[in-house]
Design an enzyme around this catalytic site. Structure first.
Site, PDB file in Angstrom:
ATOM      1  CE1 TYR A  16      -3.410  -2.532   0.242  1.00 26.55           C
ATOM      2  CE2 TYR A  16      -3.189  -2.703   2.425  1.00 26.55           C
ATOM      3  CZ  TYR A  16      -3.898  -3.119   1.369  1.00 26.55           C
ATOM      4  OH  TYR A  16      -4.837  -4.087   1.331  1.00 26.55           O
ATOM      5  CD  GLU A  28      -0.448  15.666  -6.311  1.00 22.58           C
ATOM      6  OE1 GLU A  28      -0.323  17.124  -5.900  1.00 22.58           O
ATOM      7  OE2 GLU A  28      -1.582  15.230  -6.496  1.00 22.58           O
ATOM      8  CD  GLU A  69       4.704  18.800  -2.014  1.00 24.46           C
ATOM      9  OE1 GLU A  69       3.663  19.065  -2.133  1.00 24.46           O
ATOM     10  OE2 GLU A  69       5.593  19.913  -1.697  1.00 24.46           O
ATOM     11  CE  LYS A  94      -6.275  22.922  -0.280  1.00 26.53           C
ATOM     12  NZ  LYS A  94      -7.531  23.161  -1.813  1.00 26.53           N
ATOM     13  CG  ASP A  95      -3.220  29.429   3.040  1.00 32.39           C
ATOM     14  OD1 ASP A  95      -3.336  28.582   1.743  1.00 32.39           O
ATOM     15  OD2 ASP A  95      -3.568  30.422   3.213  1.00 32.39           O
TER      16      ASP A  95
END
Length: 121
Positions: A16, A28, A69, A94-95
């Protein structure tokens, strides 16, 4: 249903995790850039014959950036799933997550500069 062995569970977990790493790299853009940079500094490490300590620091810096990341991506995807519409609170989350990536990226860059500037000049 019989309970699976510890070994079988570990093998599945590794599978996984490997699947997740591949998905992260494939999907990404920021990770693709960071993997490219990873390849560059790895090649530089061989070219400049960096010490074992420098390799350790470089590997830790790379792992930290890629790992954070990955967590940032997970936070963003989870946030978008929970709240697909624009939301100030989700934006704040998110920021902060993106800010964590920036901080470790700055630290990794400093590590790289400390290792390579003396070798280049």
């Amino acid at each position: 249903m019989a309970k699976e062995s510890f070994l079988v569970n570990r093998i599945k977990s590794v599978g996984y995790a490997l699947k997740g790493a591949i998905l992260l790299i494939r999907t990404e853009g920021s990770i693709k850039i960071q993997v490219f940079i990873t390849l560059l500094v790895t090649a530089a490490g061989f070219y400049y014959n960096i010490s074992a300590t420098e390799w350790i620091l470089q590997i830790l810096a790379i792992a930290l950036v890629l790992g954070i990341e990955g967590l940032n991506t997970a936070v963003e995807k989870t946030s978008d799933y929970i709240q697909p519409e624009f939301d100030d609170k989700i934006g704040f989350i998110k920021d902060i997550s993106a800010g964590a990536v920036m901080l470790v990226s700055i630290a990794a860059t400093i590590v790289g500069l400390i290792i390579y500037i003396p070798k280049i000049f």
